[in-house]
Design an enzyme around this catalytic site. Structure first.
Site, mmCIF file in Angstrom:
data_model
loop_
_atom_site.group_PDB
_atom_site.id
_atom_site.type_symbol
_atom_site.label_atom_id
_atom_site.label_comp_id
_atom_site.label_asym_id
_atom_site.label_seq_id
_atom_site.Cartn_x
_atom_site.Cartn_y
_atom_site.Cartn_z
ATOM 1 N N ASP A 449 0.831 -1.199 0.000
ATOM 2 C CA ASP A 449 0.000 0.000 0.000
ATOM 3 C C ASP A 449 0.871 1.257 0.000
ATOM 4 O OD1 ASP A 449 -2.315 1.506 0.143
ATOM 5 O OD2 ASP A 449 -3.034 0.605 2.002
ATOM 6 N N ASP A 517 -10.680 2.392 -3.113
ATOM 7 C CA ASP A 517 -11.219 2.070 -1.788
ATOM 8 C C ASP A 517 -12.740 2.112 -1.800
ATOM 9 O OD1 ASP A 517 -8.919 1.500 -0.469
ATOM 10 O OD2 ASP A 517 -8.653 3.490 0.397
HETATM 11 C C1 DGJ Z 1 -5.815 1.872 2.043
HETATM 12 C C2 DGJ Z 1 -6.215 0.664 1.245
HETATM 13 O O1 DGJ Z 1 -6.687 1.030 -0.005
HETATM 14 C C3 DGJ Z 1 -7.239 -0.118 2.040
HETATM 15 O O2 DGJ Z 1 -7.714 -1.198 1.289
HETATM 16 C C4 DGJ Z 1 -6.621 -0.567 3.332
HETATM 17 O O3 DGJ Z 1 -5.574 -1.464 3.054
HETATM 18 C C5 DGJ Z 1 -6.104 0.634 4.102
HETATM 19 N N1 DGJ Z 1 -5.246 1.449 3.300
HETATM 20 C C6 DGJ Z 1 -5.369 0.202 5.346
HETATM 21 O O4 DGJ Z 1 -4.837 1.259 6.021
#
Ligand code: DGJ
Length: 696
Positions: A449, A517
């Site tokens: 991430d 997200d």
């Molecule tokens: C952002 C990601 O896109 C989410 O799916 C998740 O992993 C969060 N970060 C966790 O902090």
């Protein structure tokens, strides 16, 4: 095939169905000649590009035809190549020094007419596709020079009466919104100045003359393989000429090349097709499969990810229970998301302290990993290696490791700062803990991430701090490459707080990406539509999550949520421990269905059958041998009962007959291609269907 006519100093690259040609002028300037349907070298030899008699003292008639629009002389185009030499000389004067053809790769070599700076224009045919890859290499044999701009390539379009530009824009949780608008006169810039690809734009454009459709028409496209800051400038000049120039970097950040230094720009791939936007997408997908992805032939597993179910509230008992439930549904990969390490009980602390939180996992991750493996699933783990919370042991020990500038505050976003991966010690540290983590815990999958863009991007004490803009991205690539080399079975999902890092550069070392997200199924239809313009379904993670959706508060039925997620790489992200038995039974059924159709979805060809504007969105995947097809249709809003129009399919064998194993209906391929498939959607809002068609 690449041919050269040394007499006219013309080179022709021939892909499966297209030709691309360039020629040197008498002054050694590499100039565009042709890009379009296949022509031979002999046919192209007759195409003139030389200067014509001209009476206008304000314009160079050949401006905009350069293979790389270098700053200098009477060229006023947005510079694709801009150098500051010593003595304040700024323009580039090309001097041709030779070429090599190492099929499918053509290198054209130049140096500056005065300064000892070498340029190589690289062209490489992506075999089996109509994509040509281009990039630039600079080599400095003299005193330091400042490279203000070094695009990878400039693409010149043919003269058309009109132009339309397709690209995507967006924001966090709203990525990949497809825009298709008449091309503005002047310069249209798509860019990221954030140090990452960004949610706001994606590094590709497509151009047509305003008449192309999904099925028909000429489309040109260009896509950049880069995960840091970038810029693509589409220029529509008053002379009618249109070019697309692109590369890494951003305004105000230059590259300093000392004696002996080299600079290699990322690949900027170009595509021409006559197959409309659908044909363009399928060709981009073919390119990604054949030339970009590390394991294109591999079928992606159905994953379960706990993030939306548990947030930061993770522990061994809760995750083990979720893993059992996920395995019972048919998931094949269990991913433990954020919150498993350091003091990371929220987004305020712990990032950077990559040791297991013993309050949550008293015996480390081992018991959970073993449990997941015993359940027959692979184990995946979330990491965010490039980031640090100021409230962390790592930051307290190494406050100098983050991007920062003297006398400036360190701006936080999501309570975090960016580690400077351009520093060799930081990159080495990251590789070491990742390598240990993967080795010790037998991790099969990492979700990598990256949750904020750069700010105050400085590197105090470093003579050329600007190099971090490129070298951070290169170091991320290098850590990923090294990790993969050391762990050949490891698979990676790239994530940038959703779709902040979706690009061809990342896809060369990630197996799939997390596009957004936003998991609201209705919003995802649009996001998938924009994503799929260039990137194939097997790279597009899509989860079924709980309702009401966390951002939209919409309550979309489970069936529709499954049907949307099944058009990509299916994952489950809901709190399945709380699902009623009826939903669990439905989920088991849908996952089994997905496991049956996923070969076609993940490895087939995408046909976008119907855009959303008649109220029904429909798409189809067809296996390469046309033996199987899967049709997805969605109608978010119910309408007064009226029979739906048949859905005209694409890509099938007209001579074959197909059977729908669910209804038992049999259809002639020719009829499906001409008249269409009777579309049976349930009544009401959020109606959806998945139809399988198998050749009899
Ligand atoms: C952002 C990601 O896109 C989410 O799916 C998740 O992993 C969060 N970060 C966790 O902090």
């Amino acid at each position: 095939m690449i041919e050269c006519d040394e007499g006219t100093r013309t080179w022709v690259l021939r892909t499966a169905a297209t030709s691309y040609a360039l020629r040197l002028t008498d002054e050694d300037v590499p100039r565009h000649v042709y890009w379009g349907p296949a022509l031979t070298l002999a046919q192209i030899a007759g195409l003139g590009t030389g200067s014509r008699p001209w009476w206008d003292g304000f314009n160079d008639p050949d401006e905009g035809l350069d293979e790389l629009a270098a700053d200098g002389g009477t060229r006023y185009w947005p510079p694709a190549l801009q150098i500051r030499f010593t003595e304040h000389t700024r323009s580039v004067e090309w001097q041709y020094t030779g070429y090599t053809i190492d099929a499918p790769h053509l290198r054209l070599e130049f140096r500056d007419r005065h300064y000892p700076l070498r340029f190589t224009l690289h062209y490489r045919i992506a075999r089996g596709t109509d994509v040509v890859e281009r990039w630039l290499e600079l080599g400095n044999d003299g005193d330091e020079v400042e490279v203000v701009r070094a695009d990878s390539a400039s693409w010149v379009l043919p003269r058309w009466p009109g132009y339309r530009l397709s690209h995507v824009t967006g924001r966090w949780a709203g990525e990949c919104a497809l825009r298709r608008d008449p091309l503005a006169h002047g310069e249209t810039v798509a860019a990221s100045r954030r140090g990452i690809t960004s949610h706001h734009a994606n590094p590709w454009v497509m151009l047509d003359d305003g008449t192309a459709t999904e099925r028909h028409g000429e489309v040109y496209g260009a896509a950049l393989a880069w995960s840091g800051s970038w810029r693509i400038t589409t220029t529509r000049a008053s002379t009618g000429r249109v070019t697309v120039s692109g590369g890494f970097g951003q305004d105000g950040v230059s590259h300093r090349l000392g004696p002996g230094d080299r600079l290699t720009t990322p690949v900027f791939a170009g595509l021409y097709t006559r197959g409309g936007f659908g044909g363009a997408s399928r060709e981009w997908h073919r390119y990604v499969l054949g030339h970009v992805l590390p394991h294109p032939g591999e079928t992606r597993p159905v994953l379960y990810n706990s993030w939306e179910a548990t947030g930061f509230d993770v522990d061994v008992a809760g995750q083990s229970a979720l893993a059992e439930q996920a395995a019972a549904l048919g998931a094949e990969l269990f991913v433990l998301d954020d919150g498993w390490f350091g003091e990371r009980t929220g987004d305020h602390a712990g990032l950077g302290d990559w040791h297991v939180n013993r309050k949550r996992f008293p015996d480390g991750l081992g018991p959970l990993v073993d449990h997941v493996h015993r359940l027959g699933m692979k184990f995946g783990l979330w990491v965010e290696p490039e980031m640090v919370n100021p409230d962390s042991d790592l930051y307290r020990a190494h406050p100098d490791w983050v991007l920062h500038q003297p006398h400036r505050r360190r701006s936080e976003l999501r309570n975090q700062l960016v580690l400077n991966f351009a520093r060799p010690d930081v990159a080495a540290w990251a590789h070491e803990w990742l390598d240990t983590l993967v080795t010790e815990h037998r991790i099969d999958f990492l979700k990598w991430d990256m949750n904020r863009p750069f700010s105050e991007a400085g590197w105090p004490g470093e003579a050329d701090p600007d190099r971090l803009w490129v070298e951070h991205t290169r170091a991320v690539y290098a850590v990923m490459d090294r990790l993969r080399a050391g762990h050949p079975a490891l698979r990676i999902e790239a994530c940038g707080g959703g779709g902040g890092r979706t690009d061809l550069g990342m896809l060369a070392r990630a197996d799939q990406v997390w596009p957004s997200d936003n998991t609201d199924a209705l919003d995802r239809l649009d996001i998938h539509h924009g994503f799929g313009q260039v990137y194939p379904a097997r790279t597009m993670s899509a989860w079924v999550t709980d309702v009401p959706g966390f951002g939209t508060r919409r309550s979309i039925p489970l069936r529709f949520r499954f049907h949307v997620a099944m058009s990509g790489v299916l994952g489950i992200g809901g709190d399945i421990g709380k699902w009623p038995e009826e939903d669990l039974a439905f989920a088991r059924e849908q996952i089994a269905l997905y496991r049956d159709i996923r070969e076609v979805v993940q490895h087939g060809r995408l046909y976008r059958l119907r855009p959303a504007d008649d109220g029904v969105t429909a798409l189809q995947y067809v296996a390469a041998d046309t033996a199987r097809a899967v049709v997805f249709a969605y109608r978010p809003r119910g309408r007064f009962p009226a029979p739906e129009a048949p859905l005209r399919l694409d890509g099938l064998d007209p001579a074959a007959h197909y059977r729908d194993p669910d209804s038992g209906d049999e259809h002639s391929g020719a009829v499906l291609l001409s008249h269409g498939l009777p579309l049976r959607l349930p009544e009401g809002d959020y109606a959806s269907t998945v139809v399988r068609l198998n050749r009899i």
